[in-house]
Design a protein around this motif. Structure first.
Motif, PDB file in Angstrom:
ATOM      1  N   ALA A  34       0.852  -1.190   0.000  1.00  0.00           N
ATOM      2  CA  ALA A  34       0.000   0.000   0.000  1.00  0.00           C
ATOM      3  C   ALA A  34       0.882   1.232   0.000  1.00  0.00           C
ATOM      4  O   ALA A  34       1.958   1.235   0.621  1.00  0.00           O
ATOM      5  CB  ALA A  34      -0.922   0.012   1.215  1.00  0.00           C
ATOM      6  N   HIS A  35       0.439   2.271  -0.699  1.00  0.00           N
ATOM      7  CA  HIS A  35       1.217   3.505  -0.801  1.00  0.00           C
ATOM      8  C   HIS A  35       0.313   4.725  -0.652  1.00  0.00           C
ATOM      9  O   HIS A  35      -0.876   4.676  -0.976  1.00  0.00           O
ATOM     10  CB  HIS A  35       1.961   3.553  -2.136  1.00  0.00           C
ATOM     11  N   THR A  59      -4.453   7.034  -0.006  1.00  0.00           N
ATOM     12  CA  THR A  59      -3.723   5.785   0.214  1.00  0.00           C
ATOM     13  C   THR A  59      -4.496   4.636  -0.420  1.00  0.00           C
ATOM     14  O   THR A  59      -5.711   4.514  -0.210  1.00  0.00           O
ATOM     15  CB  THR A  59      -3.541   5.509   1.712  1.00  0.00           C
ATOM     16  N   ARG A  60      -3.796   3.776  -1.181  1.00  0.00           N
ATOM     17  CA  ARG A  60      -4.441   2.664  -1.847  1.00  0.00           C
ATOM     18  C   ARG A  60      -3.492   1.466  -1.969  1.00  0.00           C
ATOM     19  O   ARG A  60      -2.267   1.629  -1.903  1.00  0.00           O
ATOM     20  CB  ARG A  60      -4.908   3.071  -3.251  1.00  0.00           C
ATOM     21  N   PRO A  61      -4.038   0.250  -2.186  1.00  0.00           N
ATOM     22  CA  PRO A  61      -3.190  -0.919  -2.454  1.00  0.00           C
ATOM     23  C   PRO A  61      -2.433  -0.757  -3.770  1.00  0.00           C
ATOM     24  O   PRO A  61      -2.933  -0.146  -4.722  1.00  0.00           O
ATOM     25  CB  PRO A  61      -4.196  -2.070  -2.545  1.00  0.00           C
ATOM     26  N   THR A  62      -1.231  -1.325  -3.821  1.00  0.00           N
ATOM     27  CA  THR A  62      -0.399  -1.259  -5.020  1.00  0.00           C
ATOM     28  C   THR A  62       0.213  -2.618  -5.315  1.00  0.00           C
ATOM     29  O   THR A  62       0.325  -3.473  -4.435  1.00  0.00           O
ATOM     30  CB  THR A  62       0.741  -0.237  -4.855  1.00  0.00           C
ATOM     31  N   LEU A  78       4.768  -0.416 -12.062  1.00  0.00           N
ATOM     32  CA  LEU A  78       3.948  -0.154 -10.874  1.00  0.00           C
ATOM     33  C   LEU A  78       2.494   0.043 -11.295  1.00  0.00           C
ATOM     34  O   LEU A  78       2.205   0.774 -12.242  1.00  0.00           O
ATOM     35  CB  LEU A  78       4.437   1.101 -10.158  1.00  0.00           C
ATOM     36  N   ALA A  80      -1.795   0.156  -9.454  1.00  0.00           N
ATOM     37  CA  ALA A  80      -2.514   0.389  -8.192  1.00  0.00           C
ATOM     38  C   ALA A  80      -4.009   0.376  -8.446  1.00  0.00           C
ATOM     39  O   ALA A  80      -4.472   0.462  -9.590  1.00  0.00           O
ATOM     40  CB  ALA A  80      -2.108   1.735  -7.592  1.00  0.00           C
ATOM     41  N   THR A  81      -4.775   0.254  -7.371  1.00  0.00           N
ATOM     42  CA  THR A  81      -6.201   0.543  -7.456  1.00  0.00           C
ATOM     43  C   THR A  81      -6.353   2.066  -7.496  1.00  0.00           C
ATOM     44  O   THR A  81      -5.435   2.803  -7.117  1.00  0.00           O
ATOM     45  CB  THR A  81      -6.950  -0.041  -6.254  1.00  0.00           C
ATOM     46  N   PHE A  83      -6.612   5.859  -6.954  1.00  0.00           N
ATOM     47  CA  PHE A  83      -6.473   6.828  -5.866  1.00  0.00           C
ATOM     48  C   PHE A  83      -7.573   7.886  -6.015  1.00  0.00           C
ATOM     49  O   PHE A  83      -7.915   8.280  -7.129  1.00  0.00           O
ATOM     50  CB  PHE A  83      -5.108   7.505  -5.915  1.00  0.00           C
ATOM     51  N   LEU A 101      -5.144   6.905 -11.855  1.00  0.00           N
ATOM     52  CA  LEU A 101      -4.283   5.731 -11.885  1.00  0.00           C
ATOM     53  C   LEU A 101      -2.916   6.170 -12.395  1.00  0.00           C
ATOM     54  O   LEU A 101      -2.833   6.883 -13.395  1.00  0.00           O
ATOM     55  CB  LEU A 101      -4.863   4.646 -12.797  1.00  0.00           C
ATOM     56  N   ALA A 200       5.700  -2.686   1.024  1.00  0.00           N
ATOM     57  CA  ALA A 200       5.195  -3.823   0.262  1.00  0.00           C
ATOM     58  C   ALA A 200       5.960  -5.061   0.666  1.00  0.00           C
ATOM     59  O   ALA A 200       7.063  -4.994   1.249  1.00  0.00           O
ATOM     60  CB  ALA A 200       5.318  -3.575  -1.240  1.00  0.00           C
TER      61      ALA A 200
END
Length: 205
Positions: A34-35, A59-62, A78, A80-81, A83, A101, A200
Motif C-alpha cells: 500500500a502507498h 492511500t491505496r493498495p499497489t 507499478l 494500483a487501485t 487513488f 491511476l 510492500a
C-alpha cells in the motif's frame, strides 16, 4: 512525513551486508503493498492565478512487477487501485474530487541484492490518467475535467529480508501536471508532483 522514507533509505545504505537471496538476470519479483500519494503543498492557481488549488492525499493498495534484465538491473511496472483526491480552492472550500491511476515504468539498480538490507534506486516514466471527476459546493453541477499527464518518475528504497520474501520500504517522486477544464473551458494547470511512499512485501520467482 515526507522525510521519513528517505531517512529509512539513508540508514539502510549504512547497514552491514548479510547473506540473503539474490536477484539475478531472468528473475521476476512481485511486490504487493500500500502507498500514500502526497501531492506537494502548492498545487498551482486557476483562473489567472486568482483561485489557489489544493489537492488532498490518498492511500491505496499497489502492486509492482519487476523483471531483471541482468544481475542487479531490473525493469519495474507499478500499478494500483484508483487513488481518490479531494480538491479545494482557497475561499471556496471543497469544490470536488477526482480519481487517478499512475502506471509507472522504471529502470532500477539494486546495489547489494545479496544483502539482508538491500537499497535500490530507479528512474523512469509515469503516465497518470484522471477520471470520475465530481463537483460540489461552489462548482456543483459544473463539468470538471483533468487532463492526463506524462512525466519523469524517481524511485528509491530498501528491501529487508523477512521470511521467504522481503519487506520493501520505498519512496517515489512523480512529475504530474494536469490541465484543468470547467465546462470545457481551460482554467489552468494543477501541479501535483507528489511524493509517493509506502511498504510492500516482495517475492521472487
Amino acid at each position: 512525513m515526507r522525510t521519513l522514507p528517505l531517512a529509512l533509505i539513508a540508514l539502510a545504505c549504512l547497514s552491514p551486508a548479510l547473506p540473503a537471496s539474490a536477484q539475478s538476470a531472468g528473475d521476476w519479483t512481485v511486490a504487493v503493498g500500500a502507498h500514500h500519494v502526497n501531492p506537494k503543498s502548492d498545487n498551482g492557481s486557476l483562473a489567472g492565478g486568482t483561485l489557489p488549488l489544493s489537492i488532498g492525499g490518498s492511500t491505496r493498495p499497489t502492486i509492482a512487477v519487476e523483471y531483471f534484465v541482468r544481475d542487479r538491473v531490473g525493469i519495474e511496472l507499478l500499478a494500483a487501485t484508483p487513488f481518490r483526491h479531494d480538491l479545494d480552492i482557497a475561499g471556496l472550500g471543497r469544490i470536488g474530487s477526482t480519481k487517478h491511476l499512475p502506471p509507472t515504468l522504471s529502470l532500477q539498480y539494486h546495489f547489494t541484492p545479496q544483502a539482508r538490507v538491500a537499497p535500490f534506486v530507479g528512474a523512469g516514466l509515469n503516465y497518470t490518467t484522471f477520471f470520475e471527476e465530481e463537483t460540489r459546493g461552489a462548482l456543483a453541477g459544473a463539468k470538471l475535467a483533468l487532463g492526463d499527464s506524462w512525466g519523469l518518475a524517481l524511485h528509491a528504497g530498501v528491501d529487508i529480508q523477512a521470511g521467504p520474501g522481503k519487506l520493501r520500504l520505498d519512496a517515489r517522486w512523480m512529475d504530474i501536471e494536469s490541465d484543468v477544464r470547467l465546462d470545457g473551458v481551460k482554467l489552468g494547470a494543477a501541479r501535483i508532483d507528489p511524493l509517493v511512499y509506502g511498504a510492500a512485501y516482495v517475492l521472487s520467482f
